[in-house]
Design an enzyme around this catalytic site. Sequence first.
Site, PDB file in Angstrom:
ATOM      1  N   GLU A 127      49.463  54.862  43.921  1.00  0.00           N
ATOM      2  CA  GLU A 127      48.694  55.017  42.678  1.00  0.00           C
ATOM      3  C   GLU A 127      47.862  56.275  42.785  1.00  0.00           C
ATOM      4  OE1 GLU A 127      46.308  51.571  41.812  1.00  0.00           O
ATOM      5  OE2 GLU A 127      47.875  50.672  40.598  1.00  0.00           O
ATOM      6  N   HIS A 243      38.351  53.249  31.410  1.00  0.00           N
ATOM      7  CA  HIS A 243      39.780  53.493  31.597  1.00  0.00           C
ATOM      8  C   HIS A 243      40.238  54.430  30.490  1.00  0.00           C
ATOM      9  CE1 HIS A 243      44.008  52.979  32.304  1.00  0.00           C
ATOM     10  NE2 HIS A 243      43.731  52.268  33.377  1.00  0.00           N
ATOM     11  N   ARG A 289      40.129  59.267  37.161  1.00  0.00           N
ATOM     12  CA  ARG A 289      39.972  58.490  35.935  1.00  0.00           C
ATOM     13  C   ARG A 289      38.856  59.017  35.021  1.00  0.00           C
ATOM     14  NH1 ARG A 289      40.516  52.053  37.033  1.00  0.00           N
ATOM     15  NH2 ARG A 289      42.760  52.317  37.095  1.00  0.00           N
ATOM     16  N   HIS A 346      35.851  49.502  31.521  1.00  0.00           N
ATOM     17  CA  HIS A 346      36.911  48.835  32.283  1.00  0.00           C
ATOM     18  C   HIS A 346      36.412  48.178  33.557  1.00  0.00           C
ATOM     19  CE1 HIS A 346      40.933  48.105  33.662  1.00  0.00           C
ATOM     20  NE2 HIS A 346      40.779  48.866  34.735  1.00  0.00           N
ATOM     21  N   ARG A 381      35.248  53.837  41.179  1.00  0.00           N
ATOM     22  CA  ARG A 381      36.139  52.981  41.974  1.00  0.00           C
ATOM     23  C   ARG A 381      37.537  53.581  42.069  1.00  0.00           C
ATOM     24  NH1 ARG A 381      39.859  48.462  39.751  1.00  0.00           N
ATOM     25  NH2 ARG A 381      39.804  49.957  38.054  1.00  0.00           N
TER      26      ARG A 381
HETATM   27  C1  FAD Z   1      43.004  44.920  32.217  1.00  0.00           C
HETATM   28  C2  FAD Z   1      42.507  45.048  33.621  1.00  0.00           C
HETATM   29  C3  FAD Z   1      43.356  45.511  34.629  1.00  0.00           C
HETATM   30  C4  FAD Z   1      42.890  45.617  35.948  1.00  0.00           C
HETATM   31  N1  FAD Z   1      43.757  46.015  36.940  1.00  0.00           N
HETATM   32  C5  FAD Z   1      43.322  46.015  38.239  1.00  0.00           C
HETATM   33  C6  FAD Z   1      44.221  46.296  39.302  1.00  0.00           C
HETATM   34  O1  FAD Z   1      45.410  46.491  39.101  1.00  0.00           O
HETATM   35  N2  FAD Z   1      43.733  46.308  40.567  1.00  0.00           N
HETATM   36  C7  FAD Z   1      42.414  46.064  40.849  1.00  0.00           C
HETATM   37  O2  FAD Z   1      42.023  46.088  42.010  1.00  0.00           O
HETATM   38  N3  FAD Z   1      41.553  45.770  39.843  1.00  0.00           N
HETATM   39  C8  FAD Z   1      41.970  45.727  38.563  1.00  0.00           C
HETATM   40  N4  FAD Z   1      41.095  45.418  37.563  1.00  0.00           N
HETATM   41  C9  FAD Z   1      39.722  45.020  37.927  1.00  0.00           C
HETATM   42  C10 FAD Z   1      39.759  43.608  38.509  1.00  0.00           C
HETATM   43  O3  FAD Z   1      40.648  42.820  37.761  1.00  0.00           O
HETATM   44  C11 FAD Z   1      38.378  42.963  38.484  1.00  0.00           C
HETATM   45  O4  FAD Z   1      37.430  43.815  39.047  1.00  0.00           O
HETATM   46  C12 FAD Z   1      38.381  41.664  39.292  1.00  0.00           C
HETATM   47  O5  FAD Z   1      39.433  40.838  38.851  1.00  0.00           O
HETATM   48  C13 FAD Z   1      37.050  40.949  39.143  1.00  0.00           C
HETATM   49  O6  FAD Z   1      37.195  39.666  39.698  1.00  0.00           O
HETATM   50  P1  FAD Z   1      35.965  38.680  39.631  1.00  0.00           P
HETATM   51  O7  FAD Z   1      36.410  37.416  40.275  1.00  0.00           O
HETATM   52  O8  FAD Z   1      34.761  39.340  40.147  1.00  0.00           O
HETATM   53  O9  FAD Z   1      35.699  38.453  38.053  1.00  0.00           O
HETATM   54  P2  FAD Z   1      36.633  37.819  36.935  1.00  0.00           P
HETATM   55  O10 FAD Z   1      38.035  37.725  37.340  1.00  0.00           O
HETATM   56  O11 FAD Z   1      36.326  38.543  35.667  1.00  0.00           O
HETATM   57  O12 FAD Z   1      36.075  36.319  36.801  1.00  0.00           O
HETATM   58  C14 FAD Z   1      34.801  36.066  36.282  1.00  0.00           C
HETATM   59  C15 FAD Z   1      34.615  34.577  36.149  1.00  0.00           C
HETATM   60  O13 FAD Z   1      33.249  34.311  35.821  1.00  0.00           O
HETATM   61  C16 FAD Z   1      33.179  33.460  34.700  1.00  0.00           C
HETATM   62  N5  FAD Z   1      31.930  33.781  33.994  1.00  0.00           N
HETATM   63  C17 FAD Z   1      31.550  34.939  33.423  1.00  0.00           C
HETATM   64  N6  FAD Z   1      30.324  34.816  32.898  1.00  0.00           N
HETATM   65  C18 FAD Z   1      29.923  33.561  33.161  1.00  0.00           C
HETATM   66  C19 FAD Z   1      28.763  32.826  32.863  1.00  0.00           C
HETATM   67  N7  FAD Z   1      27.736  33.359  32.185  1.00  0.00           N
HETATM   68  N8  FAD Z   1      28.697  31.522  33.257  1.00  0.00           N
HETATM   69  C20 FAD Z   1      29.727  30.954  33.943  1.00  0.00           C
HETATM   70  N9  FAD Z   1      30.848  31.605  34.253  1.00  0.00           N
HETATM   71  C21 FAD Z   1      30.943  32.893  33.867  1.00  0.00           C
HETATM   72  C22 FAD Z   1      34.427  33.732  33.897  1.00  0.00           C
HETATM   73  O14 FAD Z   1      34.730  32.625  33.048  1.00  0.00           O
HETATM   74  C23 FAD Z   1      35.431  33.921  35.042  1.00  0.00           C
HETATM   75  O15 FAD Z   1      35.873  32.660  35.498  1.00  0.00           O
HETATM   76  C24 FAD Z   1      41.537  45.307  36.240  1.00  0.00           C
HETATM   77  C25 FAD Z   1      40.692  44.854  35.230  1.00  0.00           C
HETATM   78  C26 FAD Z   1      41.169  44.711  33.925  1.00  0.00           C
HETATM   79  C27 FAD Z   1      40.234  44.204  32.865  1.00  0.00           C
END
Ligand code: FAD
Length: 529
Positions: A127, A243, A289, A346, A381
Site C-alpha cells: 500500500e 481520506h 494522504r 476518515h 496514520r
Molecule cells: C471505510 C473505512 C475503511 C478503513 N480501512 C482500514 C484499513 O483497511 N486498514 C486499517 O488499518 N484501518 C482502516 N480503517 C480504520 C479502522 O477501521 C478503524 O480505525 C478501526 O476499525 C477502529 O476500531 P475500533 O474498535 O477502535 O472502533 P470501531 O470499530 O469504530 O468500534 C467502535 C465501537 O464503539 C461503539 N460505540 C461508539 N460510541 C459509543 C457510545 N457512546 N456508547 C457505546 N458504544 C459506543 C460502536 O457501536 C462500536 O461497537 C478504515 C476505516 C473506515 C471508516
Amino acid sequence: MSDAPRAAEELTPQSWQADDIVIVGGGLAGLFCALKLAPRRVTVITASPIGMGASSVWAQGGVAAAMAEEDSAEAHVADTVKAGAGIVDQRIAEMMAREAPDRIRDLLHYGVPFDRDSAGKLLLSREAAHSARRIVRVKGDTAGAEIMAALIKAVRATPSIRLVEGLQLDELLTEGRYVTGIRVRTTEGRPIDVSARAVVLASGGAGGLYAVTTNPLGARAIGMAVAARAGAVIADAEFVQFHPTALDVGKDPAPLATEALRGDGATLINKKGERFMLALDPAAELAPRDIVARGVFAEIQAGRGAFLDARKIEKFSDRFPTVFASCKAANIDPAHQPIPISPAAHYFMGGVLTDANGRTSLDGLWAAGEAASTGAHGANRLASNSLLEAIVFAARIANDIAAVMPEKRTAKALEMPPARDAYSPELNVGEQRLRQLMAAEVGVIRTGSGLARALNEIAAIEKGAQSKALRDMATSTLMIAAAAYARTESRGAHFRSDFPQPDPAQAKRSYFTLDEARAVVSRAAAKAA
Ligand SMILES: Cc1cc2nc3c(=O)[nH]c(=O)nc-3n(C[C@H](O)[C@H](O)[C@H](O)COP(=O)(O)OP(=O)(O)OC[C@H]3O[C@@H](n4cnc5c(N)ncnc54)[C@H](O)[C@@H]3O)c2cc1C
C-alpha cells in the site's frame, strides 16, 4: 428536529453490578480485548448491535505486519515514523511493529481467512507509503467485514464474554481520580449505572463529527468527551485524517474508494480530464494522504470538480467488490465513467492519551483502538496501521488488567435490553450544525480566524445543549478545534493556511485537559474581540 430535553434523562439511574471489567465498544479493539481476557468474565457494551456501527467492519485495505522475508519490523517502524511527520512516539511504534506478526497469528487462530498464495503462505500486499509488501488482506477489499465476522463468531462462542447491545455511554463514574464504572443510556433514554473495577474505552473514532465522513454516524469520539469531562488528558486531537477519495454520491456516511485503486493505477482528474496531482507532488496520486486530500479539496473549491478515473482497472467488480457495489448503487459504472469524489473525515489520530499498556491518565480507565491516542501514528496514520494498533494495544490492555487485578469478580447476569441501534440517522439541528462547522472550519484546510469562529460557536452549543448526545458531541468538537487553534503550524494531517509550514519548535505531541481546551476558547475569543 429541535434539541428538546428528554424527560428520561432526568430519571434516577438504575444500578447494575457488572463483572469487574467493562469494555465500551464492540469494534475490533473491544472484541479483541474481550477475547484476550478470556476466560475471565467481561462485559462488552455497545451502542449499536454488534457488527454494526463500527468502522472495523468497513475496513477495506487490511492489517499491516512485517511478515515477508525481505521485510522487517525496523522498516515498518521507519515507514510509520516518516508518515507521522515528526511526532510519532518511536518506542510505541517499535512495540507495535514488533508485536504485529503475533497478533496476525492470533487473528488466524480466531478464524480470520486471510488471503494465501498457492503454497498456503499469507499473501502480502503493498500500500502507498509502505516500503514493502506487508498488508494482510481478505478477498480484495473485505478485510474488515471478514475479520469482524470471525471475531464475532469467536466472541459468541466464548462463554466468559457478555455482550450488551444498544446502550450508549454517557459518563464515567468516578471517585477522586479513580474510575468506578460508567453511566449508560438505553435507546429510550433511561440511565443505568454500571459499576466496574476496570473500564476499557474502545468506542471508536471521530469521523461522525464531520458533515462528510467515511465513518459510521455514531463515531463521534464520545469516549474522548466523557473521559475529558472526568479529567483525562487528551492527546493529538488536532490530527484528523481526511481520506481523499470518498464517493461524492449524496450518501451520509460517504462510501470509500480504497487507496488500493490508486495503487493499481486509477488516477485523479478534474472535469476537464486533467490529472491535477501531477503538478502538486512528484508521487502524484500516490503522494501521502494529506497532500492528495488537499489537492482534491482545492480542485473542488475551485469549481473544477474531482474524479477517480478507474476505467483502466481490470476486473474491477471482482477485485474491489465493495467499491463496485457503492458505485452501482449510485448508478455509476466505474469501467466507463470517472467516479465523483470528495475528501472525507476518515481517521482520528488523537484521542484519550494512553501509555504502552493502554492506561489513561485516570486510574481504572484504559483506552484502545481509535478512541485512544497511543502516539503510534503521530500527525498522520500510515495506511493499515490502525487495525494493527487496535489489536496490539487491546492485547496489551488485557495483559495489564490481568497483572494489576489478578483476583476476579463475577456478577450475576445483567438484564439485557433489546438490541437496537442507539444512533438515529436523523440528526437534530444542533448536531447538524456542529458537523457543518467542523467540515467548514476544522477540516482539510484550517485558518486561525475560522477556528476561532468555530470555537466560539461550539462553546455556545455546548453551553446550551439540552441533550447529553449534543453536549458530548460539542465537547469532542471543542477538544479538536482547540488543539487545532493552538497548533500554529502545518504538520501531517493538520494544515493551517495561515501557517503553511511545519515549525520545528512545535514538533511534539499535544496534550490538553478539558479545562486547558476551555482556556484556548477564551484566548481565541479575546484575540477575536
Ligand atoms: C471505510 C473505512 C475503511 C478503513 N480501512 C482500514 C484499513 O483497511 N486498514 C486499517 O488499518 N484501518 C482502516 N480503517 C480504520 C479502522 O477501521 C478503524 O480505525 C478501526 O476499525 C477502529 O476500531 P475500533 O474498535 O477502535 O472502533 P470501531 O470499530 O469504530 O468500534 C467502535 C465501537 O464503539 C461503539 N460505540 C461508539 N460510541 C459509543 C457510545 N457512546 N456508547 C457505546 N458504544 C459506543 C460502536 O457501536 C462500536 O461497537 C478504515 C476505516 C473506515 C471508516
